[in-house]
Design an enzyme around this catalytic site. Structure first.
Site, mmCIF file in Angstrom:
data_model
loop_
_atom_site.group_PDB
_atom_site.id
_atom_site.type_symbol
_atom_site.label_atom_id
_atom_site.label_comp_id
_atom_site.label_asym_id
_atom_site.label_seq_id
_atom_site.Cartn_x
_atom_site.Cartn_y
_atom_site.Cartn_z
ATOM 1 N N HIS A 193 1.121 5.231 1.033
ATOM 2 C CA HIS A 193 0.440 6.096 2.003
ATOM 3 C C HIS A 193 1.115 7.463 2.012
ATOM 4 O O HIS A 193 2.354 7.539 2.092
ATOM 5 C CB HIS A 193 0.492 5.455 3.403
ATOM 6 C CG HIS A 193 -0.247 6.224 4.438
ATOM 7 N ND1 HIS A 193 -1.633 6.236 4.518
ATOM 8 C CD2 HIS A 193 0.196 7.029 5.430
ATOM 9 C CE1 HIS A 193 -1.995 7.019 5.518
ATOM 10 N NE2 HIS A 193 -0.909 7.506 6.092
ATOM 11 N N SER B 267 5.128 6.812 2.059
ATOM 12 C CA SER B 267 5.557 5.479 2.502
ATOM 13 C C SER B 267 4.963 4.392 1.621
ATOM 14 O O SER B 267 3.881 4.575 1.045
ATOM 15 C CB SER B 267 5.085 5.232 3.944
ATOM 16 O OG SER B 267 5.534 6.243 4.822
ATOM 17 N N ASP C 187 -2.669 0.910 8.083
ATOM 18 C CA ASP C 187 -1.348 1.472 7.727
ATOM 19 C C ASP C 187 -0.282 1.089 8.757
ATOM 20 O O ASP C 187 0.592 1.886 9.092
ATOM 21 C CB ASP C 187 -1.454 3.013 7.620
ATOM 22 C CG ASP C 187 -2.477 3.426 6.571
ATOM 23 O OD1 ASP C 187 -3.240 4.363 6.829
ATOM 24 O OD2 ASP C 187 -2.517 2.774 5.511
ATOM 25 N N ASN D 205 0.846 -1.192 0.000
ATOM 26 C CA ASN D 205 0.000 0.000 0.000
ATOM 27 C C ASN D 205 0.879 1.238 0.000
ATOM 28 O O ASN D 205 1.931 1.264 0.645
ATOM 29 C CB ASN D 205 -0.880 -0.007 1.263
ATOM 30 C CG ASN D 205 -1.794 1.214 1.338
ATOM 31 O OD1 ASN D 205 -2.252 1.711 0.308
ATOM 32 N ND2 ASN D 205 -2.041 1.693 2.534
HETATM 33 C C1 GRF Z 1 -2.314 8.605 -2.794
HETATM 34 O O1 GRF Z 1 -1.627 9.626 -2.090
HETATM 35 C C2 GRF Z 1 -2.360 7.354 -1.955
HETATM 36 O O2 GRF Z 1 -1.210 7.137 -1.165
HETATM 37 C C3 GRF Z 1 -3.512 7.667 -1.049
HETATM 38 O O3 GRF Z 1 -4.474 8.281 -1.874
HETATM 39 C C4 GRF Z 1 -3.788 8.939 -2.932
HETATM 40 C C5 GRF Z 1 -4.346 8.410 -4.221
HETATM 41 O O4 GRF Z 1 -4.106 9.325 -5.224
HETATM 42 N N1 GRF Z 1 -4.012 6.460 -0.425
HETATM 43 P P1 GRF Z 1 -4.414 8.888 -6.753
HETATM 44 O O5 GRF Z 1 -5.806 8.313 -6.774
HETATM 45 O O6 GRF Z 1 -3.377 7.873 -7.136
HETATM 46 O O7 GRF Z 1 -4.261 10.169 -7.523
#
Ligand code: GRF
Length: 202
Positions: A107, A134, A143, A105
């Site tokens: 984050h 991360s 997370d 994942n």
């Molecule tokens: C990313 O920052 C991801 O880490 C978080 O949500 C955002 C998704 O952005 N969980 P996108 O949909 O890839 O533009």
């Protein structure tokens, strides 16, 4: 390395990964994209000719029954690695159990700082001058899994959440590509205790 990427939103990180896999020497490819809703980001899969599926969370009575259908979709593709890149949904334990640790994942914070669905907003509200990006292995927590890569991202005076998040995403995309490459070539272990990619040890 065959990847299935799961999204909920615009999928800009997905797009960056799709672009990275276009380079001949990149040792992974996205074989399918899934979403927990009719996500805008599914258009990137279409544009790159990658099959996609949607398992709308709101169509199911509960998380568990949603997870059963999601698992059925994932099992069709038999991915080597499932990448959550902007999936704004906690996976039921059945899905984590089926795929962990081949489940990572991204984050938008320097975990374990600011876990959860509002990491960017929380970092700004905390008044800190730096946050981060991360990549972790997904476990049953929020997370809370082993950190595979993380890197600091500054918060500048006057930044709003969108500016900070865009700055973070640039780092997230690089870290994600590095981690996927590392998993493919064996330099990043999903179970061992390797140092996070961009945070070299002592
Ligand atoms: C990313 O920052 C991801 O880490 C978080 O949500 C955002 C998704 O952005 N969980 P996108 O949909 O890839 O533009």
């Amino acid at each position: 390395l065959n990847l299935v990427v799961l999204i909920s939103g615009g999928g800009s990180n997905l797009r960056a990964l799709l672009e990275a896999t276009r380079h001949g020497d990149f040792p992974a490819r996205v074989i399918a994209v899934g979403a927990d809703r009719d996500a805008d980001g599914l258009v990137h899969a279409e544009e790159f000719g990658v099959p996609s599926f949607s398992v709308p969370f709101t169509s199911f009575a509960d998380r568990e029954s949603w997870g059963v259908e999601l698992l059925a979709q994932l099992d069709q593709w038999k991915p080597d690695l499932v990448v959550l890149s902007g999936l704004m949904r906690l996976l039921p334990e059945s899905v984590v159990a089926a795929y962990a640790p081949r489940l990572i994942n991204t984050h938008p914070a320097y975990l374990p700082e600011f876990p959860g669905a509002h990491a960017v907003r929380d970092a700004i509200a905390a008044g800190v001058s730096q946050t981060g990006a991360s990549v972790i292995v997904v476990d049953d927590g929020v997370d809370s899994g082993p950190i595979l890569a993380r890197e600091r991202v500054p918060i500048l005076p006057g930044d709003d959440a969108d500016i900070v998040h865009d700055r973070i995403k640039i780092v997230e995309r690089r870290l994600l590509a590095e981690v996927v490459r590392g998993i493919a070539d064996g330099t990043v272990s999903l179970t061992g205790s390797t140092q996070p990619v961009s945070d070299p040890g002592p």
